[in-house]
Motif scaffolding. Sequence first.
Motif, PDB file in Angstrom:
ATOM      1  N   HIS A  18       2.596  -2.402   3.751  1.00  0.00           N
ATOM      2  CA  HIS A  18       2.753  -2.889   5.104  1.00  0.00           C
ATOM      3  C   HIS A  18       4.342  -2.359   5.753  1.00  0.00           C
ATOM      4  N   GLU A  19       4.340  -2.349   6.847  1.00  0.00           N
ATOM      5  CA  GLU A  19       5.739  -1.968   7.675  1.00  0.00           C
ATOM      6  C   GLU A  19       6.892  -2.500   7.284  1.00  0.00           C
ATOM      7  N   ASP A  20       6.611  -3.952   6.523  1.00  0.00           N
ATOM      8  CA  ASP A  20       7.789  -4.375   5.970  1.00  0.00           C
ATOM      9  C   ASP A  20       8.011  -4.127   4.521  1.00  0.00           C
ATOM     10  N   GLY A  21       7.192  -3.039   3.831  1.00  0.00           N
ATOM     11  CA  GLY A  21       7.416  -2.735   2.496  1.00  0.00           C
ATOM     12  C   GLY A  21       6.383  -3.452   1.448  1.00  0.00           C
ATOM     13  N   ARG A  22       5.675  -4.435   1.883  1.00  0.00           N
ATOM     14  CA  ARG A  22       4.800  -5.142   1.075  1.00  0.00           C
ATOM     15  C   ARG A  22       3.844  -4.313   0.745  1.00  0.00           C
ATOM     16  N   ILE A  23       3.138  -4.270  -0.534  1.00  0.00           N
ATOM     17  CA  ILE A  23       2.052  -3.637  -0.966  1.00  0.00           C
ATOM     18  C   ILE A  23       0.720  -4.100  -0.144  1.00  0.00           C
ATOM     19  N   ASP A  24       0.032  -3.109   0.428  1.00  0.00           N
ATOM     20  CA  ASP A  24      -1.235  -3.513   1.343  1.00  0.00           C
ATOM     21  C   ASP A  24      -2.320  -3.195   0.464  1.00  0.00           C
ATOM     22  N   GLU A  25      -2.972  -4.211  -0.060  1.00  0.00           N
ATOM     23  CA  GLU A  25      -4.234  -4.167  -1.231  1.00  0.00           C
ATOM     24  C   GLU A  25      -5.313  -3.983  -0.419  1.00  0.00           C
ATOM     25  N   GLU A  26      -5.521  -4.161   0.922  1.00  0.00           N
ATOM     26  CA  GLU A  26      -6.826  -3.677   1.587  1.00  0.00           C
ATOM     27  C   GLU A  26      -6.613  -2.369   1.798  1.00  0.00           C
ATOM     28  N   SER A  27      -5.562  -1.738   2.221  1.00  0.00           N
ATOM     29  CA  SER A  27      -5.475  -0.353   2.298  1.00  0.00           C
ATOM     30  C   SER A  27      -5.779   0.479   1.015  1.00  0.00           C
ATOM     31  N   LEU A  28      -5.371  -0.134  -0.221  1.00  0.00           N
ATOM     32  CA  LEU A  28      -5.406   0.477  -1.470  1.00  0.00           C
ATOM     33  C   LEU A  28      -6.744   0.487  -2.017  1.00  0.00           C
ATOM     34  N   ALA A  29      -7.541  -0.605  -1.581  1.00  0.00           N
ATOM     35  CA  ALA A  29      -8.822  -0.468  -1.890  1.00  0.00           C
ATOM     36  C   ALA A  29      -9.678   0.288  -1.035  1.00  0.00           C
ATOM     37  N   ASN A  30      -9.420   0.582   0.118  1.00  0.00           N
ATOM     38  CA  ASN A  30      -9.907   1.582   1.093  1.00  0.00           C
ATOM     39  C   ASN A  30      -9.844   2.812   0.301  1.00  0.00           C
ATOM     40  N   LEU A  31      -8.551   3.176   0.037  1.00  0.00           N
ATOM     41  CA  LEU A  31      -8.298   4.411  -0.596  1.00  0.00           C
ATOM     42  C   LEU A  31      -9.148   4.955  -1.707  1.00  0.00           C
ATOM     43  N   VAL A  32      -9.045   3.756  -2.663  1.00  0.00           N
ATOM     44  CA  VAL A  32     -10.015   3.905  -3.840  1.00  0.00           C
ATOM     45  C   VAL A  32     -11.490   4.365  -3.585  1.00  0.00           C
ATOM     46  N   ASP A  33     -11.926   3.372  -2.631  1.00  0.00           N
ATOM     47  CA  ASP A  33     -13.231   3.724  -1.937  1.00  0.00           C
ATOM     48  C   ASP A  33     -13.512   5.262  -1.521  1.00  0.00           C
ATOM     49  N   PHE A  34     -12.483   5.772  -0.802  1.00  0.00           N
ATOM     50  CA  PHE A  34     -12.301   6.872   0.130  1.00  0.00           C
ATOM     51  C   PHE A  34     -12.476   7.932  -0.892  1.00  0.00           C
ATOM     52  N   ASN A  35     -11.928   7.866  -1.998  1.00  0.00           N
ATOM     53  CA  ASN A  35     -11.678   8.924  -3.236  1.00  0.00           C
ATOM     54  C   ASN A  35     -13.175   8.830  -3.810  1.00  0.00           C
ATOM     55  N   ILE A  36     -13.610   7.706  -4.345  1.00  0.00           N
ATOM     56  CA  ILE A  36     -14.934   7.672  -5.196  1.00  0.00           C
ATOM     57  C   ILE A  36     -16.157   8.209  -4.531  1.00  0.00           C
ATOM     58  N   ASP A  37     -15.920   7.928  -3.110  1.00  0.00           N
ATOM     59  CA  ASP A  37     -17.031   8.356  -2.226  1.00  0.00           C
ATOM     60  C   ASP A  37     -16.945   9.746  -2.183  1.00  0.00           C
ATOM     61  N   ALA A  38     -15.829  10.534  -2.078  1.00  0.00           N
ATOM     62  CA  ALA A  38     -15.790  11.974  -2.221  1.00  0.00           C
ATOM     63  C   ALA A  38     -16.217  12.532  -3.460  1.00  0.00           C
ATOM     64  N   GLY A  39     -16.481  11.839  -4.381  1.00  0.00           N
ATOM     65  CA  GLY A  39     -16.928  12.440  -5.795  1.00  0.00           C
ATOM     66  C   GLY A  39     -16.051  12.695  -6.991  1.00  0.00           C
ATOM     67  N   VAL A  40     -14.940  11.911  -6.734  1.00  0.00           N
ATOM     68  CA  VAL A  40     -13.519  12.217  -7.903  1.00  0.00           C
ATOM     69  C   VAL A  40     -14.327  11.791  -9.312  1.00  0.00           C
ATOM     70  N   HIS A  41     -13.407  12.286 -10.242  1.00  0.00           N
ATOM     71  CA  HIS A  41     -14.040  11.971 -11.527  1.00  0.00           C
ATOM     72  C   HIS A  41     -13.077  10.997 -12.281  1.00  0.00           C
ATOM     73  N   GLY A  42     -12.137  10.509 -11.527  1.00  0.00           N
ATOM     74  CA  GLY A  42     -11.310   9.300 -12.147  1.00  0.00           C
ATOM     75  C   GLY A  42     -10.191   9.138 -11.046  1.00  0.00           C
ATOM     76  N   LEU A  43      -9.234   8.087 -11.112  1.00  0.00           N
ATOM     77  CA  LEU A  43      -8.087   7.873 -10.402  1.00  0.00           C
ATOM     78  C   LEU A  43      -7.000   7.614 -11.383  1.00  0.00           C
ATOM     79  N   GLY A  44      -5.669   7.879 -10.695  1.00  0.00           N
ATOM     80  CA  GLY A  44      -4.478   7.393 -11.413  1.00  0.00           C
ATOM     81  C   GLY A  44      -3.487   6.702 -10.641  1.00  0.00           C
ATOM     82  N   VAL A  45      -2.756   5.918 -11.466  1.00  0.00           N
ATOM     83  CA  VAL A  45      -1.604   5.462 -10.650  1.00  0.00           C
ATOM     84  C   VAL A  45      -0.512   5.686 -11.375  1.00  0.00           C
ATOM     85  N   ALA A  46       0.598   6.611 -10.927  1.00  0.00           N
ATOM     86  CA  ALA A  46       1.489   7.470 -11.518  1.00  0.00           C
ATOM     87  C   ALA A  46       2.725   7.545 -10.705  1.00  0.00           C
ATOM     88  N   LEU A  47       3.607   8.720 -10.967  1.00  0.00           N
ATOM     89  CA  LEU A  47       4.718   8.834  -9.976  1.00  0.00           C
ATOM     90  C   LEU A  47       4.449   9.013  -8.685  1.00  0.00           C
TER      91      LEU A  47
END
Length: 305
Positions: A18-47
């Motif tokens: 969010h604009e105040d620096g808090r983690i935006d879980e709704e956006s993060l869940a959307n991002l996961v779906d966006f990538n999986i819908d594109a056919g990726v073979h996995g996802l990572g949380v890293a640097l």
Amino acid sequence: MPLPMLHGVIPILVTPFHEDGRIDEESLANLVDFNIDAGVHGLGVALGSEIFKFNEAERAQVTACVIRAAAGRVPIVINTGAAGTDLAIHYSRAAEAAGADALMVIPPSFMPVSAEEIFDYYLAIDRAVGIPLILQDVPQGPVPPGLAIRIIEACRNVKYIKVETLPVTSKVAAMAAVAGDRLTIFGGAGGSYFIEEMRRGALGTMPFCSQPADFVAVWDAYQRGDEAEARQRFDSTIMAINRLGNQGGDIFYLLHKQLLVRRGVIRTAFVRSPTTALDPVTAGEIEQLLAKIVPVAIPFGTSAA
């Protein structure tokens, strides 16, 4: 021969805030779906997820959110490396308990350490967990082929390595020549040398997460033997973003987040401080490129791959 559990395109997720620096879980869940819908073979949380700017609770929050959103559709890799062995073990056990499918572990790099100390670090982590480990070979903490062989001979869970030490193409070739039948090799560095790495023995890449469909298309074309199509897709869609993102500092965070905002995937392009301030020329270049890729900005929550 079947492909290993981890292979292909495994994007590293940015962390939406969010604009105040808090983690935006709704956006993060959307991002996961966006990538999986594109056919990726996995996802990572890293640097690339800004995890080095997280407190302990936030690290657990992001890990849990990503695993929950993925819901077993693709393997999830969590980076659990740390400056100290005990801390890396703590992060690794926590990620395994949360449901991670594999752990990516960067060597200690805050202070110079010897190859023997890196070996002991990986051995201790391996003995503490029961899921696959990915070695991470980076400029600030190299894992050369000889050391990689020592580690895999002693560690039952080490199955993969992500090669990012420059020059990455020759390092991938050297690693494949020595350990390619014992380690699955991934490229990194934003996927800038994806095709060249596959030619030399890599079985995947871990790029940023703003162009998943393009990276999957390159992978698919290469796997069916159509290198010309793979090159055309890479050059026409991925190269310009990577080239601009590598101009300096950490502007790649803002660039990829702005592209995701424009695609309607995440709510804001906020990057936690400290971060590189854009000069007007670079800001203009980013805006011009993103408008070419996504001519009409899509409202948040209505994204399309």
